[in-house]
Write an enzyme that holds these catalytic residues in place. Structure first.
Site, mmCIF file in Angstrom:
data_model
loop_
_atom_site.group_PDB
_atom_site.id
_atom_site.type_symbol
_atom_site.label_atom_id
_atom_site.label_comp_id
_atom_site.label_asym_id
_atom_site.label_seq_id
_atom_site.Cartn_x
_atom_site.Cartn_y
_atom_site.Cartn_z
ATOM 1 N N THR A 36 13.432 -17.829 37.208
ATOM 2 C CA THR A 36 13.849 -16.719 36.299
ATOM 3 C C THR A 36 15.315 -16.224 36.502
ATOM 4 O OG1 THR A 36 12.897 -15.519 37.984
ATOM 5 C CG2 THR A 36 11.591 -15.600 36.252
ATOM 6 N N ASP A 37 15.784 -16.866 37.459
ATOM 7 C CA ASP A 37 17.322 -16.408 37.615
ATOM 8 C C ASP A 37 18.413 -16.633 36.572
ATOM 9 O OD1 ASP A 37 17.600 -19.013 38.626
ATOM 10 O OD2 ASP A 37 18.721 -18.413 40.601
ATOM 11 N N GLY A 121 17.164 -30.154 51.451
ATOM 12 C CA GLY A 121 16.055 -30.613 50.026
ATOM 13 C C GLY A 121 14.900 -30.070 50.114
ATOM 14 N N GLY A 123 14.029 -26.715 49.379
ATOM 15 C CA GLY A 123 13.624 -25.469 48.612
ATOM 16 C C GLY A 123 13.796 -24.375 49.498
ATOM 17 N N LEU A 124 14.673 -24.378 50.641
ATOM 18 C CA LEU A 124 14.885 -23.170 51.345
ATOM 19 C C LEU A 124 16.350 -22.798 51.460
ATOM 20 C CD1 LEU A 124 12.525 -23.691 54.409
ATOM 21 C CD2 LEU A 124 12.203 -22.638 51.985
ATOM 22 N N GLU A 159 29.296 -24.015 43.476
ATOM 23 C CA GLU A 159 28.228 -24.893 43.472
ATOM 24 C C GLU A 159 28.076 -25.417 41.707
ATOM 25 O OE1 GLU A 159 24.963 -24.614 45.891
ATOM 26 O OE2 GLU A 159 23.781 -26.302 44.559
ATOM 27 N N ASP A 171 20.128 -18.057 45.219
ATOM 28 C CA ASP A 171 20.070 -18.580 46.485
ATOM 29 C C ASP A 171 21.431 -17.706 47.184
ATOM 30 O OD1 ASP A 171 18.086 -19.935 45.596
ATOM 31 O OD2 ASP A 171 19.127 -21.909 45.573
HETATM 32 C C1 GLA Z 1 17.115 -23.443 42.918
HETATM 33 C C2 GLA Z 1 18.207 -22.788 42.242
HETATM 34 C C3 GLA Z 1 18.086 -21.449 42.024
HETATM 35 C C4 GLA Z 1 16.794 -20.807 41.227
HETATM 36 C C5 GLA Z 1 15.494 -21.652 41.999
HETATM 37 C C6 GLA Z 1 14.494 -21.612 40.972
HETATM 38 O O1 GLA Z 1 16.825 -22.870 44.118
HETATM 39 O O2 GLA Z 1 19.403 -22.990 42.949
HETATM 40 O O3 GLA Z 1 19.000 -20.605 41.466
HETATM 41 O O4 GLA Z 1 17.029 -21.475 39.800
HETATM 42 O O5 GLA Z 1 15.723 -23.216 42.099
HETATM 43 O O6 GLA Z 1 13.821 -20.362 40.868
#
Ligand code: GLA
Length: 380
Positions: A36-37, A121, A123-124, A159, A171
């Site tokens: 959603t960001d 890698g 997702g954190l 980034e 993030d």
């Molecule tokens: C990655 C991206 C974020 C966001 C998420 C999904 O972490 O860096 O900006 O888009 O995926 O919610």
């Protein structure tokens, strides 16, 4: 040994003195509000007790020297002249130097030791943690006033433009502005934040499937394109501006895949705002229900889960102590997140580990996470 001790110890060994500053910037887990960001929408992440640490001291010249304990590699460059050489972690450091210079800041050289425990890698947001730790280091050394949201925007730009990953703001923002014991509802359009506590008697559990997938960037960019296409169709700046009612009235004119992508974003935005409300009421059951619905939508409409994530989430949701579970982060592999009754957390970790290993053949890494503060100078 704690990472703080590890980096200060290694610093002492390499440079023969105490570090002038010790910096910490956290990774994050997103409770809800996925993809959603970059649609100007809402996200609800928390900064976690896994972070990147840097022990450093200023130099009198314009040289940067960073030793990564995790990679056993040294990055060396001059602030006056450096290039992108596609060097993995080093480009996050150089990207921050580049964006701060481009932002008109006067930088000074420094040398230091970096180490982290955010899995890469998964997702954190290990990359955002390196970026914010680096930015905080430059700011400490050069006496740059620390403005967390402004720094998050600069790190995102690094980034996007230096590393070449077209990410949204979530993030970097949560790594910069995170608060202990709270998740943050972030409006990714205005960057306004509201801190919300976890429902009483619950803990957040991170469930690493250990699956890692390449090609995430291209799938991510494809999703972004589809969202932009849908926003154009509705004649709005971003999908944030499309209500569920508007979608139901006009969405049928969209081609099927684009329509489902848009439906995920529109419903996920609504769920995220509702989730923050539920947290303010201390309503764990409702927060959990919304997390489950988010996973279904990411699996069926946005199509960013993989088999491992679906298996993990199914295992987690089967536990009576679990209020809800979903994938977290960009998807295609990495971690899921669950909201669990605190008094049953140990049993939950054990049962889900057994379940996931039985269905996937892989031993997962599952742990309870705490919400921590954002990027900060810890010593110095
Ligand atoms: C990655 C991206 C974020 C966001 C998420 C999904 O972490 O860096 O900006 O888009 O995926 O919610």
């Amino acid at each position: 040994m704690f990472l703080q001790d590890k980096v200060t110890h290694e610093f002492q060994k390499r440079y023969g003195s105490e570090a002038a500053f010790v910096i910490r910037a956290p990774g994050r887990v997103n409770l809800i509000g996925e993809h959603t960001d970059y649609n100007d929408g809402f996200v609800l992440p928390m900064a976690i007790n896994r972070a990147v640490w840097i022990a450093l001291r200023p130099r009198d010249d314009d040289q940067i020297d960073v030793y990564s304990l995790d990679m056993d590699e040294t990055l060396h460059f001059e602030l006056e002249a450096f290039e992108n050489t596609q060097q993995g972690w080093a480009e996050y450091v150089k990207g921050i130097a580049w964006v701060l210079k481009a932002g008109g800041f006067d930088l000074q050289g420094w040398e230091g030791v970096m180490a982290g425990d955010v899995p890469i890698g998964a997702g954190l947001s290990s990359s955002a943690a390196i970026e914010l730790a680096t930015a905080r280091s430059f700011a400490a050394v050069a006496g740059i006033p620390w403005d967390p949201p402004a720094m998050a925007l600069l790190a995102q730009r690094a980034e996007n433009e230096w590393v070449g990953m077209n990410c949204g703001i979530m993030d970097q923002m949560i790594s910069a502005v995170g608060e202990a014991d709270h998740a943050l509802l972030i409006d990714c359009r205005s960057l306004q934040t509201e801190s919300v506590p976890l429902p009483p008697g619950t803990v957040v559990v991170v469930l690493d499937t250990m699956s890692r997938r390449g090609l995430v960037d291209s799938a991510y960019n494809e999703r972004r394109r589809q969202c932009e296409e849908a926003a154009q169709y509705f004649g709005v700046k971003a999908l944030r501006d499309v209500s569920l009612e508007m979608f139901n009235d006009q969405g049928d004119g969209l081609e099927d895949v684009t329509r489902r992508r848009a439906r995920h974003i529109i419903t996920e935005n609504a769920r995220t705002v509702q989730a923050a409300e539920a947290m303010k009421r201390g309503d764990a059951a409702e927060l959990g229900r919304l997390m489950n619905a988010s996973h279904d939508s990411l699996r069926d409409d946005f199509e960013v889960t993989n088999e491992a994530l679906n298996q993990m989430v199914t295992c987690a949701q089967a536990e009576a102590s679990c209020y809800g579970a979903r994938m977290t982060g960009a998807g295609f592999g990495g971690c899921a997140v669950a909201l669990v009754a605190a008094d049953a957390a140990d049993a939950f970790v054990k049962s889900v580990s057994v379940c996931y290993e039985a269905v996937s053949g892989t031993a997962p890494n599952i742990y309870v996470c705490n919400a921590t503060e954002g990027a900060a100078v810890i010593e110095g």
